[in-house]
Design a protein around this motif. Structure first.
Motif, PDB file in Angstrom:
ATOM      1  N   ALA A  86       0.833  -1.200   0.000  1.00  0.00           N
ATOM      2  CA  ALA A  86       0.000   0.000   0.000  1.00  0.00           C
ATOM      3  C   ALA A  86       0.868   1.250   0.000  1.00  0.00           C
ATOM      4  CB  ALA A  86      -0.895   0.009   1.218  1.00  0.00           C
ATOM      5  N   SER A  87       0.367   2.256  -0.679  1.00  0.00           N
ATOM      6  CA  SER A  87       1.093   3.516  -0.751  1.00  0.00           C
ATOM      7  C   SER A  87       0.184   4.656  -0.348  1.00  0.00           C
ATOM      8  CB  SER A  87       1.594   3.730  -2.177  1.00  0.00           C
ATOM      9  OG  SER A  87       2.217   4.987  -2.320  1.00  0.00           O
ATOM     10  N   GLY A  88       0.633   5.443   0.652  1.00  0.00           N
ATOM     11  CA  GLY A  88      -0.101   6.639   1.017  1.00  0.00           C
ATOM     12  C   GLY A  88      -1.265   6.445   1.954  1.00  0.00           C
ATOM     13  N   PHE A  89      -1.455   5.232   2.444  1.00  0.00           N
ATOM     14  CA  PHE A  89      -2.523   5.020   3.413  1.00  0.00           C
ATOM     15  C   PHE A  89      -2.159   3.807   4.277  1.00  0.00           C
ATOM     16  CE2 PHE A  89      -4.776   1.201   1.928  1.00  0.00           C
ATOM     17  CZ  PHE A  89      -4.217   1.047   0.665  1.00  0.00           C
ATOM     18  N   THR A  90      -2.883   3.627   5.357  1.00  0.00           N
ATOM     19  CA  THR A  90      -2.606   2.533   6.278  1.00  0.00           C
ATOM     20  C   THR A  90      -3.451   1.319   5.913  1.00  0.00           C
ATOM     21  OG1 THR A  90      -2.116   4.108   8.043  1.00  0.00           O
ATOM     22  CG2 THR A  90      -2.601   1.845   8.692  1.00  0.00           C
ATOM     23  N   LEU A  91      -2.761   0.294   5.449  1.00  0.00           N
ATOM     24  CA  LEU A  91      -3.433  -0.915   4.979  1.00  0.00           C
ATOM     25  C   LEU A  91      -4.175  -1.632   6.102  1.00  0.00           C
ATOM     26  CD1 LEU A  91      -3.434  -2.375   2.164  1.00  0.00           C
ATOM     27  CD2 LEU A  91      -1.712  -3.898   3.133  1.00  0.00           C
ATOM     28  N   ALA A  92      -3.729  -1.443   7.328  1.00  0.00           N
ATOM     29  CA  ALA A  92      -4.231  -2.205   8.471  1.00  0.00           C
ATOM     30  C   ALA A  92      -5.726  -2.029   8.722  1.00  0.00           C
ATOM     31  CB  ALA A  92      -3.452  -1.817   9.722  1.00  0.00           C
ATOM     32  N   TYR A  93      -6.316  -0.969   8.219  1.00  0.00           N
ATOM     33  CA  TYR A  93      -7.727  -0.710   8.483  1.00  0.00           C
ATOM     34  C   TYR A  93      -8.672  -1.484   7.574  1.00  0.00           C
ATOM     35  CZ  TYR A  93      -5.876   3.325  11.020  1.00  0.00           C
ATOM     36  OH  TYR A  93      -5.185   4.142  11.872  1.00  0.00           O
ATOM     37  N   VAL A 132      -8.370  -3.453  -2.368  1.00  0.00           N
ATOM     38  CA  VAL A 132      -8.640  -2.942  -1.023  1.00  0.00           C
ATOM     39  C   VAL A 132     -10.150  -2.874  -0.805  1.00  0.00           C
ATOM     40  CG1 VAL A 132      -8.223  -1.086   0.620  1.00  0.00           C
ATOM     41  CG2 VAL A 132      -6.561  -1.558  -1.204  1.00  0.00           C
ATOM     42  N   SER A 133     -10.604  -3.553   0.235  1.00  0.00           N
ATOM     43  CA  SER A 133     -12.030  -3.503   0.545  1.00  0.00           C
ATOM     44  C   SER A 133     -12.414  -2.124   1.067  1.00  0.00           C
ATOM     45  CB  SER A 133     -12.363  -4.556   1.591  1.00  0.00           C
ATOM     46  OG  SER A 133     -13.703  -4.444   2.014  1.00  0.00           O
ATOM     47  N   ASP A 134     -13.685  -1.832   0.947  1.00  0.00           N
ATOM     48  CA  ASP A 134     -14.196  -0.595   1.532  1.00  0.00           C
ATOM     49  C   ASP A 134     -14.446  -0.762   3.026  1.00  0.00           C
ATOM     50  OD1 ASP A 134     -16.160  -0.314  -1.445  1.00  0.00           O
ATOM     51  OD2 ASP A 134     -14.277   0.701  -0.988  1.00  0.00           O
ATOM     52  N   TYR A 135     -14.235  -1.955   3.539  1.00  0.00           N
ATOM     53  CA  TYR A 135     -14.528  -2.278   4.927  1.00  0.00           C
ATOM     54  C   TYR A 135     -13.384  -3.079   5.540  1.00  0.00           C
ATOM     55  CZ  TYR A 135     -19.180  -1.011   3.331  1.00  0.00           C
ATOM     56  OH  TYR A 135     -20.251  -0.344   2.792  1.00  0.00           O
ATOM     57  N   SER A 136     -13.504  -3.387   6.814  1.00  0.00           N
ATOM     58  CA  SER A 136     -12.467  -4.161   7.486  1.00  0.00           C
ATOM     59  C   SER A 136     -12.689  -5.664   7.350  1.00  0.00           C
ATOM     60  CB  SER A 136     -12.399  -3.771   8.966  1.00  0.00           C
ATOM     61  OG  SER A 136     -13.640  -4.032   9.598  1.00  0.00           O
ATOM     62  N   ASP A 137     -13.895  -6.042   6.912  1.00  0.00           N
ATOM     63  CA  ASP A 137     -14.211  -7.460   6.772  1.00  0.00           C
ATOM     64  C   ASP A 137     -14.294  -7.856   5.297  1.00  0.00           C
ATOM     65  OD1 ASP A 137     -16.530  -7.244   9.524  1.00  0.00           O
ATOM     66  OD2 ASP A 137     -14.412  -7.824   9.515  1.00  0.00           O
ATOM     67  N   CYS A 138     -14.095  -9.121   5.035  1.00  0.00           N
ATOM     68  CA  CYS A 138     -14.241  -9.648   3.686  1.00  0.00           C
ATOM     69  C   CYS A 138     -15.723  -9.804   3.343  1.00  0.00           C
ATOM     70  CB  CYS A 138     -13.522 -10.991   3.559  1.00  0.00           C
ATOM     71  SG  CYS A 138     -11.731 -10.881   3.758  1.00  0.00           S
ATOM     72  N   GLY A 139     -15.988 -10.097   2.082  1.00  0.00           N
ATOM     73  CA  GLY A 139     -17.358 -10.295   1.643  1.00  0.00           C
ATOM     74  C   GLY A 139     -18.088  -9.014   1.318  1.00  0.00           C
TER      75      GLY A 139
END
Length: 121
Positions: free
Chosen positions: A24-31, A98-105
């Motif tokens: 990831a570039s420019g943002f925190t992937l962890a979220y 990258v999902s729009d959320y923290s969960d899959c699906g």
């Protein structure tokens, strides 16, 4: 748009292994939950695997279950896809999303450019 870049693709013989990276570039992937997708020539794009933001929940497409492993290193802002026992039918362009959320699906709003994986003798 959140930017991610895939790498690690290449040409490998059947039975071989590759490890794909999604940085990831420019943002925190962890979220965010992160998904790997692939598209073979003449076929629709399909989901391969997904990992939630914390890394505790993972899922796999049936044909790769037991051969592929998704993981993430949030400190390095990177998600990996370890691919073992590769088969010719795994040949495709692989995309990180990258999902729009923290969960899959859920929906995936940002996509990388893809990395080519070719499995051939």
């Amino acid at each position: 748009q959140l930017q991610v870049v895939e790498s690690g693709g290449g040409l490998v013989q059947p039975g071989g292994s590759l490890r794909l990276s999604c940085v990831a570039s420019g943002f925190t992937l962890a979220y965010y939950a992160i998904g790997w997708f692939r598209q073979a020539p003449g076929k629709e794009r399909e989901g391969v695997s997904c990992i939630n933001s914390g890394g505790g929940s993972r899922n796999y497409e049936e044909s790769v279950e037991g051969r592929f492993t998704i993981s993430r290193d949030n400190a390095k802002n990177t998600v990996y896809l370890q691919m073992n026992s590769l088969k010719p039918e795994d040949t495709a362009v692989y995309y990180c999303a990258v999902s729009d959320y923290s969960d899959c699906g859920r929906t995936f709003g940002s996509w990388g450019q893809g990395t080519q994986v070719t499995v051939s003798s």
